[in-house]
Design a protein around this motif. Structure first.
Motif, PDB file in Angstrom:
ATOM      1  N   SER A   1       0.850  -1.193   0.000  1.00 30.71           N
ATOM      2  CA  SER A   1       0.000   0.000   0.000  1.00 30.71           C
ATOM      3  C   SER A   1       0.881   1.236   0.000  1.00 30.71           C
TER       4      SER A   1
ATOM      5  N   ARG B   1       1.299   3.667   1.988  1.00 26.75           N
ATOM      6  CA  ARG B   1       1.892   4.043   3.272  1.00 26.75           C
ATOM      7  C   ARG B   1       2.561   2.870   3.978  1.00 26.75           C
TER       8      ARG B   1
ATOM      9  N   ALA C   1       5.306   0.770   5.330  1.00 30.42           N
ATOM     10  CA  ALA C   1       6.725   0.977   5.619  1.00 30.42           C
ATOM     11  C   ALA C   1       7.559  -0.188   5.115  1.00 30.42           C
TER      12      ALA C   1
ATOM     13  N   GLU D   1      -5.272   0.326   0.629  1.00 27.88           N
ATOM     14  CA  GLU D   1      -4.873   0.704   1.989  1.00 27.88           C
ATOM     15  C   GLU D   1      -5.217  -0.371   3.009  1.00 27.88           C
TER      16      GLU D   1
END
Length: 259
Positions: free
Chosen positions: A121, A123, A125, A154
């Motif tokens: 996704s 975001r 990490a 997401e």
């Protein structure tokens, strides 16, 4: 056996893993719960039965129950765990046993490479990506491609981890149960249980094979595997995958040109 390529998002036909709102939004908690729900079905039943068998094998090999459960949590791949079991039983040095298990895990690299673009996704990490890669195995890979493309991007990491956590914890519990049941189960049954995941994986691949090339690769694998076992038993799986996959890919290109 030649593995079909990962199903394309538009090819998946399974029902959505969890309902989403009109905007398609899904919270991380909802995605996590959806992943847990998906795991509680055929995937968890097959894996638990298989790891009961591994627990019995570990007990017969003289391992402590903690070591058997730890092997499930850290190696998390039945072939690698069986390799580790055999290496320790043969008195192999820890470094050599580690190398053998690592080599057996190389087969999972193509699965990781094909899954990460679908799982990732915006975001997510880098550390989470490496952590998620640890859980990639046959069952997780197949179920991920069945359900992740239907979810908002997401929500995919939470769904994936919910499913993976459920499966690995259930497998660890089953390992302990199999260890405690050792001696009460017939040895042929214990060995047979260990081979349940490959059978489940084979059936799941057939179910998710949608394109012409996927189906052809699946068929080539079934035909070539026994031939390669007889011709080159030390390289049978690799040759089956390379020859069957290349032939299916070439047939797909010829089919496109003839259209």
């Amino acid at each position: 056996m030649a593995e079909p390529s990962a199903p394309r998002p538009e090819q998946t036909s399974s029902t959505p893993a969890a309902g989403t709102g009109a905007s398609g939004a899904m919270t991380a908690r909802e995605a996590l719960a959806a992943g847990v729900r998906i795991a509680f079905g055929p995937p968890v039943l097959v894996l638990m039965a298989s790891f009961i068998g591994f627990g019995g094998l570990a007990a017969d090999a003289g391992w402590p129950v903690g070591a058997a459960v730890l092997a499930t949590l850290t190696v998390w791949a039945m072939p690698g765990q069986v390799v580790l079991l055999g290496a320790v039983a043969a008195g192999t040095s820890p470094l050599a046993a580690l190398a053998a298990v690592s080599l057996s895990a190389v087969r999972l690299l193509p699965m990781v490479v094909s899954l990460m673009p679908v799982l990732r996704s915006p975001r997510m990490a880098l550390g989470t990506q490496f952590w998620s890669a640890h859980f990639v195995a046959q069952t997780v890979w197949v179920e991920s491609f069945r359900h992740l493309p239907e979810l908002p991007r997401e929500a995919r990491p939470s769904f994936y981890l919910g499913m993976a956590y459920t499966l690995i914890v259930a497998s660890a519990l089953a390992t302990g149960a199999g260890y405690l049941l050792a001696g009460r189960l017939a040895e042929p049954l214990v060995i047979g249980l260990v081979f349940l995941p490959p059978v489940f994986f084979l059936l799941s691949l057939e179910r998710t094979a949608a394109s012409f090339e996927d189906k052809l690769a699946f068929g080539f694998g079934l035909v070539l595997c026994p031939i390669m076992v007889a011709v080159a038993p030390d390289l049978d799986l690799m040759l089956t995958g390379v020859v069957g996959g290349a032939a299916a890919f070439a047939a797909g290109l010829l089919r496109e040109r003839w259209r």
